[in-house]
Design a protein around this motif. Structure first.
Motif, PDB file in Angstrom:
ATOM      1  N   ILE A   1      28.986 -19.010  51.843  1.00 13.54           N
ATOM      2  CA  ILE A   1      28.915 -20.562  51.586  1.00 13.54           C
ATOM      3  C   ILE A   1      27.739 -21.056  52.150  1.00 13.54           C
ATOM      4  CG2 ILE A   1      30.140 -22.896  51.456  1.00 13.54           C
ATOM      5  CD1 ILE A   1      31.529 -20.768  49.995  1.00 13.54           C
TER       6      ILE A   1
ATOM      7  N   SER B   1      27.235 -31.197  53.027  1.00 15.33           N
ATOM      8  CA  SER B   1      27.559 -30.803  51.970  1.00 15.33           C
ATOM      9  C   SER B   1      28.917 -30.485  51.615  1.00 15.33           C
ATOM     10  CB  SER B   1      26.658 -29.277  51.624  1.00 15.33           C
ATOM     11  OG  SER B   1      26.920 -28.408  52.493  1.00 15.33           O
TER      12      SER B   1
ATOM     13  N   LYS C   1      30.885 -28.050  53.724  1.00 15.40           N
ATOM     14  CA  LYS C   1      31.225 -26.576  54.176  1.00 15.40           C
ATOM     15  C   LYS C   1      32.219 -26.863  55.052  1.00 15.40           C
ATOM     16  CE  LYS C   1      27.122 -25.249  55.678  1.00 15.40           C
ATOM     17  NZ  LYS C   1      26.540 -26.736  55.739  1.00 15.40           N
ATOM     18  N   SER C   2      32.492 -27.509  56.139  1.00 19.12           N
ATOM     19  CA  SER C   2      33.209 -27.530  57.347  1.00 19.12           C
ATOM     20  C   SER C   2      34.648 -28.034  56.605  1.00 19.12           C
ATOM     21  CB  SER C   2      32.916 -28.587  58.321  1.00 19.12           C
ATOM     22  OG  SER C   2      31.630 -28.135  59.084  1.00 19.12           O
TER      23      SER C   2
ATOM     24  N   ASP D   1      32.256 -18.991  60.883  1.00 17.66           N
ATOM     25  CA  ASP D   1      31.635 -20.543  60.581  1.00 17.66           C
ATOM     26  C   ASP D   1      30.245 -20.491  61.506  1.00 17.66           C
ATOM     27  OD1 ASP D   1      30.669 -23.168  60.355  1.00 17.66           O
ATOM     28  OD2 ASP D   1      32.317 -23.858  61.505  1.00 17.66           O
TER      29      ASP D   1
ATOM     30  N   VAL E   1      30.103 -18.934  56.454  1.00 16.85           N
ATOM     31  CA  VAL E   1      29.605 -20.284  56.218  1.00 16.85           C
ATOM     32  C   VAL E   1      28.191 -20.364  56.885  1.00 16.85           C
ATOM     33  CG1 VAL E   1      29.640 -22.821  56.905  1.00 16.85           C
ATOM     34  CG2 VAL E   1      31.568 -21.711  55.592  1.00 16.85           C
TER      35      VAL E   1
ATOM     36  N   HIS F   1      23.839 -21.889  57.295  1.00 21.25           N
ATOM     37  CA  HIS F   1      22.820 -22.762  56.622  1.00 21.25           C
ATOM     38  C   HIS F   1      21.606 -21.614  56.212  1.00 21.25           C
ATOM     39  CE1 HIS F   1      24.287 -25.929  59.119  1.00 21.25           C
ATOM     40  NE2 HIS F   1      23.862 -26.639  58.143  1.00 21.25           N
TER      41      HIS F   1
ATOM     42  N   GLU G   1      26.588 -22.178  46.591  1.00 22.23           N
ATOM     43  CA  GLU G   1      25.849 -23.321  47.184  1.00 22.23           C
ATOM     44  C   GLU G   1      26.445 -24.441  46.865  1.00 22.23           C
ATOM     45  OE1 GLU G   1      21.573 -25.583  47.357  1.00 22.23           O
ATOM     46  OE2 GLU G   1      21.718 -23.526  46.131  1.00 22.23           O
ATOM     47  N   LEU G   2      26.980 -25.219  48.135  1.00 21.41           N
ATOM     48  CA  LEU G   2      27.693 -26.712  47.939  1.00 21.41           C
ATOM     49  C   LEU G   2      26.503 -27.919  48.126  1.00 21.41           C
ATOM     50  CD1 LEU G   2      30.803 -26.341  50.209  1.00 21.41           C
ATOM     51  CD2 LEU G   2      30.537 -26.118  47.743  1.00 21.41           C
TER      52      LEU G   2
END
Length: 221
Positions: free
Chosen positions: A11, A17, A19-20, A141, A172, A174, A188-189
């Protein structure tokens, strides 16, 4: 979106965006305002507080950017915590923890305390803890975000190895390069919605038959 059993999916998205929020929904820490979340046959969005806690113990393993190990417990005791909370006997939990530490190459540090270990070693301890209850889904994460490049590469290879053995992973990050080199697919979110869902050229083992992880009817905010 859905994730197959045995698949590794990344993700990707900027801060803010969603993700969390997505991880919290999957872990049963938050409830969706619409739609549903299903993991390994369990409707997570319908669980109460006690049911959510039981679900997390049984079905979810979590790896965090900053490890979240307990500094006053040894490596072995840190790894045993999830099993003890789930009611596993001390002897059985210890055998399982020793086995995991051995498979991850850090069994020689079983009696050490986390602050004496390198970042890469602490992340391996965190992985062992996450795998303690044989979770259906491993949530990672930003698992390499706090590591130097050599340690980060070691964790990346570890995730590939786990996935090749059949572990379902939702990663997840960056880091687009990490996503492309580790996962089967990158989602992609953007502003809480799925913007792209692409198949990567490389990644772990091929996924098994597709089973639903999440089935939202609208954007996750």
């Amino acid at each position: 979106m859905s994730v197959a059993s045995g698949e590794c999916v990344a993700i990707l998205g900027h801060s803010g965006s969603g993700k969390s929020t997505l991880l919290n929904l999957i872990a049963g820490l938050d409830r969706p305002s619409s739609g549903s979340v299903t993991v390994d046959g369990t409707r997570v969005d319908r669980l109460g507080e006690a049911g959510s806690a039981k679900y997390r113990r049984a079905s979810i393993g979590m790896i965090f950017q900053f490890f979240h190990l307990l500094d006053d417990l040894t490596v072995l005791d840190n790894v045993m915590v999830p099993a003890r909370l789930a009611g596993m006997g001390k002897g059985e939990a210890k055998r399982r923890a020793v086995e995991l530490l051995g498979s991850l190459g850090i069994d020689r540090h079983a009696g050490a305390y986390p602050q004496r270990l390198s970042g890469g070693q602490r992340q391996r301890v965190a992985v062992a803890r996450a795998l303690m209850n044989k979770p259906a889904l491993l949530l990672a994460d930003e698992p390499t975000g706090a590591l130097d490049s050599n340690s980060a590469e070691g964790v990346r290879r570890l995730l590939l190895d786990l996935n090749s053995e059949g572990q379902t992973i939702l990663l997840v990050t960056h880091d687009a390069q990490l996503a492309a080199s580790t996962a089967h697919r990158t989602i992609e979110l953007v502003d809480g919605a799925v913007e792209r869902d692409v198949v990567n050229d490389c990644g772990g083992a091929g996924p098994a038959a597709r089973t639903p992880l999440t089935r939202p009817t609208g954007a996750v905010g």
